[in-house]
Design a protein around this motif. Sequence first.
Motif, PDB file in Angstrom:
ATOM      1  N   ASP A  76      29.390  16.750  14.255  1.00 35.03           N
ATOM      2  CA  ASP A  76      28.082  16.121  14.505  1.00 35.03           C
ATOM      3  C   ASP A  76      26.971  17.028  14.006  1.00 35.03           C
ATOM      4  OD1 ASP A  76      28.699  13.603  15.736  1.00 35.03           O
ATOM      5  OD2 ASP A  76      29.329  14.693  17.524  1.00 35.03           O
ATOM      6  N   ALA A  77      27.257  17.793  12.962  1.00 33.74           N
ATOM      7  CA  ALA A  77      26.233  18.692  12.415  1.00 33.74           C
ATOM      8  C   ALA A  77      25.033  17.898  11.935  1.00 33.74           C
ATOM      9  CB  ALA A  77      26.814  19.516  11.269  1.00 33.74           C
ATOM     10  N   VAL A  78      25.282  16.708  11.420  1.00 32.70           N
ATOM     11  CA  VAL A  78      24.216  15.767  11.073  1.00 32.70           C
ATOM     12  C   VAL A  78      24.257  14.661  12.110  1.00 32.70           C
ATOM     13  CG1 VAL A  78      23.318  14.175   9.344  1.00 32.70           C
ATOM     14  CG2 VAL A  78      24.469  16.286   8.620  1.00 32.70           C
ATOM     15  N   TYR A  79      23.169  14.508  12.862  1.00 31.38           N
ATOM     16  CA  TYR A  79      23.198  13.509  13.924  1.00 31.38           C
ATOM     17  C   TYR A  79      21.823  12.876  14.125  1.00 31.38           C
ATOM     18  CZ  TYR A  79      24.270  10.957  18.095  1.00 31.38           C
ATOM     19  OH  TYR A  79      24.458   9.923  18.973  1.00 31.38           O
ATOM     20  N   ASP A  80      21.782  11.586  13.863  1.00 32.99           N
ATOM     21  CA  ASP A  80      20.579  10.781  14.058  1.00 32.99           C
ATOM     22  C   ASP A  80      20.972   9.556  14.875  1.00 32.99           C
ATOM     23  OD1 ASP A  80      18.322   9.218  13.996  1.00 32.99           O
ATOM     24  OD2 ASP A  80      18.214   9.053  11.816  1.00 32.99           O
ATOM     25  N   PRO A  81      20.504   9.436  16.127  1.00 33.28           N
ATOM     26  CA  PRO A  81      20.870   8.286  16.947  1.00 33.28           C
ATOM     27  C   PRO A  81      20.493   6.939  16.332  1.00 33.28           C
ATOM     28  CG  PRO A  81      19.824   9.978  18.282  1.00 33.28           C
ATOM     29  CD  PRO A  81      19.633  10.374  16.845  1.00 33.28           C
ATOM     30  N   ARG A  82      19.580   6.954  15.380  1.00 36.10           N
ATOM     31  CA  ARG A  82      19.149   5.709  14.745  1.00 36.10           C
ATOM     32  C   ARG A  82      19.983   5.353  13.505  1.00 36.10           C
ATOM     33  NH1 ARG A  82      13.849   4.250  16.568  1.00 36.10           N
ATOM     34  NH2 ARG A  82      12.979   5.841  17.954  1.00 36.10           N
ATOM     35  N   ASP A  86      28.896   4.542  10.322  1.00 32.40           N
ATOM     36  CA  ASP A  86      29.460   5.887  10.376  1.00 32.40           C
ATOM     37  C   ASP A  86      28.678   6.868   9.519  1.00 32.40           C
ATOM     38  OD1 ASP A  86      30.112   5.010   7.871  1.00 32.40           O
ATOM     39  OD2 ASP A  86      32.266   5.389   8.036  1.00 32.40           O
ATOM     40  N   ALA A  87      27.382   6.614   9.354  1.00 31.88           N
ATOM     41  CA  ALA A  87      26.553   7.467   8.491  1.00 31.88           C
ATOM     42  C   ALA A  87      26.544   8.913   8.965  1.00 31.88           C
ATOM     43  CB  ALA A  87      25.131   6.922   8.412  1.00 31.88           C
ATOM     44  N   GLU A 160      19.950   9.402  24.812  1.00 32.42           N
ATOM     45  CA  GLU A 160      20.001   9.617  23.367  1.00 32.42           C
ATOM     46  C   GLU A 160      19.632   8.340  22.611  1.00 32.42           C
ATOM     47  OE1 GLU A 160      22.797  12.934  21.747  1.00 32.42           O
ATOM     48  OE2 GLU A 160      23.809  11.018  21.465  1.00 32.42           O
ATOM     49  N   TYR A 161      19.907   7.216  23.216  1.00 38.58           N
ATOM     50  CA  TYR A 161      19.592   5.923  22.604  1.00 38.58           C
ATOM     51  C   TYR A 161      18.454   5.226  23.347  1.00 38.58           C
ATOM     52  CZ  TYR A 161      23.680   6.403  19.667  1.00 38.58           C
ATOM     53  OH  TYR A 161      24.574   6.846  18.726  1.00 38.58           O
ATOM     54  N   ALA A 162      17.499   6.025  23.793  1.00 44.33           N
ATOM     55  CA  ALA A 162      16.370   5.479  24.548  1.00 44.33           C
ATOM     56  C   ALA A 162      15.556   4.497  23.724  1.00 44.33           C
ATOM     57  CB  ALA A 162      15.473   6.615  25.040  1.00 44.33           C
ATOM     58  N   HIS A 163      15.643   4.583  22.399  1.00 45.20           N
ATOM     59  CA  HIS A 163      14.884   3.682  21.537  1.00 45.20           C
ATOM     60  C   HIS A 163      15.496   2.280  21.482  1.00 45.20           C
ATOM     61  CE1 HIS A 163      18.116   5.440  19.117  1.00 45.20           C
ATOM     62  NE2 HIS A 163      18.077   4.347  18.388  1.00 45.20           N
TER      63      HIS A 163
END
Length: 212
Positions: A76-82, A86-87, A160-163
């Motif tokens: 998860d070195a790259v992690y964007d909740p948006r 599997d990006a 983490e997914y508050a949006h």
Amino acid sequence: MERLVERFSEAARAAGATVDDADLGAAAGYLIASWSEPQRQYHTVDHLTAVLDVIDRFAELAAHPERVRLAAWMHDAVYDPRALGDANERDSAEFAEGLLQTLGVPADTACEVARLVSLTAGHATEEDDPDGELLCDADLAVLAGDDEAYAQYTAKIRREYAHVPDDDFKAGRAQVLKALLELPSIYRLAPLREQWEDRARANLTRELNGDG
């Protein structure tokens, strides 16, 4: 954090890294900073450390534990909740391969670590892949926590997914839970399955049913 830096350096050295200690330390520092980004609530340094601890505990089950440890660092070195699909896993795998090669890790080993990272997108492994199995089992160890630990995990995921609006989050989360429950086994390695499978399935089922 000093011990965490040492753990990365030790794994990288075991995997064939040839750069000096300062460069390994800088790479570890960069990764720790990534795992500390403000958008993260669950996918944090605490999660990384927990995954590494499981890998250390069951390292004898892996063919190449140093690769599994590096994949844990990178998964998860790259992690964007948006991010969609599997990006995050795809980008993390690509990042892993590039970073490890800059550290002098042989190209085939760096490629294998990237492959392991990509497995965490769906936690599906092929037969005779003990390294992939250990990484996926360690990543999912949180599912077998006690009631308090599991509640903390789900609360962090929601933050983490508050949006995401409540209804959309519930629908998406239900898909994740069902996919996990539909796996022949959540945990692939027998010792972990024996310890954690029943508890994890009970937790997932309770969450899916909205109980507790």
